[in-house]
Design a protein around this motif. Structure first.
Motif, PDB file in Angstrom:
ATOM      1  N   VAL A 111       0.842  -1.206   0.000  1.00  0.00           N
ATOM      2  CA  VAL A 111       0.000   0.000   0.000  1.00  0.00           C
ATOM      3  C   VAL A 111       0.873   1.250   0.000  1.00  0.00           C
ATOM      4  O   VAL A 111       0.589   2.214  -0.726  1.00  0.00           O
ATOM      5  CB  VAL A 111      -0.940  -0.001   1.224  1.00  0.00           C
ATOM      6  CG1 VAL A 111      -1.647   1.352   1.357  1.00  0.00           C
ATOM      7  CG2 VAL A 111      -1.982  -1.109   1.078  1.00  0.00           C
ATOM      8  N   LEU A 112       1.945   1.251   0.785  1.00  0.00           N
ATOM      9  CA  LEU A 112       2.857   2.398   0.798  1.00  0.00           C
ATOM     10  C   LEU A 112       3.514   2.579  -0.567  1.00  0.00           C
ATOM     11  O   LEU A 112       3.577   3.697  -1.094  1.00  0.00           O
ATOM     12  CB  LEU A 112       3.917   2.209   1.874  1.00  0.00           C
ATOM     13  CG  LEU A 112       4.991   3.304   1.953  1.00  0.00           C
ATOM     14  CD1 LEU A 112       4.367   4.660   2.241  1.00  0.00           C
ATOM     15  CD2 LEU A 112       6.038   2.952   3.006  1.00  0.00           C
ATOM     16  N   ARG A 113       3.997   1.483  -1.143  1.00  0.00           N
ATOM     17  CA  ARG A 113       4.697   1.562  -2.427  1.00  0.00           C
ATOM     18  C   ARG A 113       3.767   2.063  -3.534  1.00  0.00           C
ATOM     19  O   ARG A 113       4.125   2.949  -4.316  1.00  0.00           O
ATOM     20  CB  ARG A 113       5.256   0.185  -2.785  1.00  0.00           C
ATOM     21  CG  ARG A 113       6.133   0.177  -4.041  1.00  0.00           C
ATOM     22  CD  ARG A 113       6.591  -1.228  -4.386  1.00  0.00           C
ATOM     23  NE  ARG A 113       7.338  -1.824  -3.291  1.00  0.00           N
ATOM     24  CZ  ARG A 113       7.025  -2.996  -2.726  1.00  0.00           C
ATOM     25  NH1 ARG A 113       5.966  -3.669  -3.135  1.00  0.00           N
ATOM     26  NH2 ARG A 113       7.751  -3.473  -1.757  1.00  0.00           N
ATOM     27  N   VAL A 114       2.557   1.513  -3.597  1.00  0.00           N
ATOM     28  CA  VAL A 114       1.603   1.923  -4.638  1.00  0.00           C
ATOM     29  C   VAL A 114       1.154   3.364  -4.420  1.00  0.00           C
ATOM     30  O   VAL A 114       1.025   4.144  -5.372  1.00  0.00           O
ATOM     31  CB  VAL A 114       0.385   0.972  -4.672  1.00  0.00           C
ATOM     32  CG1 VAL A 114      -0.678   1.482  -5.643  1.00  0.00           C
ATOM     33  CG2 VAL A 114       0.822  -0.432  -5.069  1.00  0.00           C
ATOM     34  N   SER A 115       0.923   3.737  -3.167  1.00  0.00           N
ATOM     35  CA  SER A 115       0.486   5.107  -2.865  1.00  0.00           C
ATOM     36  C   SER A 115       1.537   6.118  -3.304  1.00  0.00           C
ATOM     37  O   SER A 115       1.211   7.157  -3.897  1.00  0.00           O
ATOM     38  CB  SER A 115       0.201   5.250  -1.368  1.00  0.00           C
ATOM     39  OG  SER A 115      -0.836   4.391  -0.955  1.00  0.00           O
ATOM     40  N   GLU A 116       2.799   5.830  -3.026  1.00  0.00           N
ATOM     41  CA  GLU A 116       3.868   6.738  -3.430  1.00  0.00           C
ATOM     42  C   GLU A 116       3.985   6.799  -4.948  1.00  0.00           C
ATOM     43  O   GLU A 116       4.241   7.872  -5.517  1.00  0.00           O
ATOM     44  CB  GLU A 116       5.191   6.292  -2.813  1.00  0.00           C
ATOM     45  CG  GLU A 116       5.247   6.503  -1.295  1.00  0.00           C
ATOM     46  CD  GLU A 116       6.555   6.018  -0.685  1.00  0.00           C
ATOM     47  OE1 GLU A 116       7.245   5.192  -1.340  1.00  0.00           O
ATOM     48  OE2 GLU A 116       6.900   6.462   0.424  1.00  0.00           O
ATOM     49  N   ALA A 117       3.779   5.667  -5.610  1.00  0.00           N
ATOM     50  CA  ALA A 117       3.855   5.646  -7.072  1.00  0.00           C
ATOM     51  C   ALA A 117       2.724   6.466  -7.692  1.00  0.00           C
ATOM     52  O   ALA A 117       2.933   7.222  -8.650  1.00  0.00           O
ATOM     53  CB  ALA A 117       3.805   4.205  -7.575  1.00  0.00           C
ATOM     54  N   ILE A 118       1.509   6.325  -7.140  1.00  0.00           N
ATOM     55  CA  ILE A 118       0.379   7.107  -7.650  1.00  0.00           C
ATOM     56  C   ILE A 118       0.598   8.590  -7.386  1.00  0.00           C
ATOM     57  O   ILE A 118       0.354   9.438  -8.253  1.00  0.00           O
ATOM     58  CB  ILE A 118      -0.939   6.625  -7.005  1.00  0.00           C
ATOM     59  CG1 ILE A 118      -1.271   5.209  -7.473  1.00  0.00           C
ATOM     60  CG2 ILE A 118      -2.088   7.571  -7.360  1.00  0.00           C
ATOM     61  CD1 ILE A 118      -2.473   4.598  -6.787  1.00  0.00           C
ATOM     62  N   ALA A 119       1.079   8.912  -6.177  1.00  0.00           N
ATOM     63  CA  ALA A 119       1.304  10.314  -5.829  1.00  0.00           C
ATOM     64  C   ALA A 119       2.340  10.966  -6.745  1.00  0.00           C
ATOM     65  O   ALA A 119       2.277  12.167  -7.013  1.00  0.00           O
ATOM     66  CB  ALA A 119       1.751  10.420  -4.368  1.00  0.00           C
ATOM     67  N   SER A 120       3.278  10.183  -7.249  1.00  0.00           N
ATOM     68  CA  SER A 120       4.303  10.740  -8.136  1.00  0.00           C
ATOM     69  C   SER A 120       3.718  11.223  -9.460  1.00  0.00           C
ATOM     70  O   SER A 120       4.368  11.979 -10.187  1.00  0.00           O
ATOM     71  CB  SER A 120       5.392   9.696  -8.394  1.00  0.00           C
ATOM     72  OG  SER A 120       4.915   8.652  -9.241  1.00  0.00           O
TER      73      SER A 120
END
Length: 227
Positions: free
Chosen positions: A87-96
């Protein structure tokens, strides 16, 4: 399925096959096509080089994150620590992706024409409002700053949308006690409206305050007049 050491590894379900379009969207809040498109945008940030331990594919990570966003549940076929990392990894990727997709409108003339057709307000290019997003108490001496007026812990998140309900600006960093007006005053959108000459003749609709670039909607009422 067996690993090189003979350990049995359970094959994960292919939810694109097992779920029809309706159930898929109900579970993940996006269509199958939407999930594929999102995965293509961020897959490079999600790739796990190792082939050990039945590593999650990019699309599997996206589905785990989307399901967590939908129901805030850690109940998956993988461990809870793995879900947290995914969830952290995907959230950071989407936020980018934010700079590429979330910005104040460039085609302001077209936006204001669409808004005028809907609301009758001239020169409006979007609508602004804040909403409380529930969180777990962060603890510590400042935790009560996150308790909103509805008596639960939250962030007060500001969103600006255009006439097509496309999100054009998001601010999601203020504790629940913060007034809507404070959030807007300290936002990049407010600074842009104040200083960018190309926005000089355009406004937002919002109920946090009234000034030359933020108009307050009004409710028409019957006025009785004496002759």
């Amino acid at each position: 399925m067996e690993s090189k050491k003979g350990r049995k590894v359970k094959k994960r379900k292919d939810l694109f096959v097992e779920l029809d379009d309706y159930d898929f969207r109900r579970r993940f809040r996006l269509t199958k096509e939407g999930v594929v498109e999102l995965t293509l945008l961020i897959h490079e940030k999600l790739e796990i080089k190792s082939t050990l331990n039945n590593a999650l594919s990019a699309v599997e990570q996206v589905l785990i994150a989307l399901r967590f966003y939908a129901v805030a549940s850690m109940q998956f076929e993988v461990s809870q620590p793995t879900v947290s990392r995914v969830v952290l990894r995907v959230s950071e990727a989407i936020a980018s992706l934010l700079p590429d997709y979330i910005y104040l409108p460039v085609n302001k003339e077209e936006c204001q024409e669409k808004c005028f057709d809907i609301s009758g307000f001239p020169s409006v290019i979007g609508a602004l409002d804040c909403t409380f997003v529930r969180i777990v108490s962060p603890g510590g001496k400042d935790s009560e700053r996150f308790r909103c007026r509805k008596n639960y812990f939250a962030l007060n998140a500001q969103t600006i949308v255009n006439s097509d309900l496309v999100i054009r600006n998001v601010v999601a960093r203020w504790p629940g006690i913060t007034h809507d007006s404070t959030i807007f005053t300290n936002s990049a959108a407010c600074l842009t409206l104040q200083t960018n000459s190309s926005f000089r003749n355009y406004h937002l609709l919002g109920d946090s305050r009234l000034d030359k670039y933020l108009l307050t909607p009004f409710v028409a009422s019957k006025i009785s007049c004496r002759s």
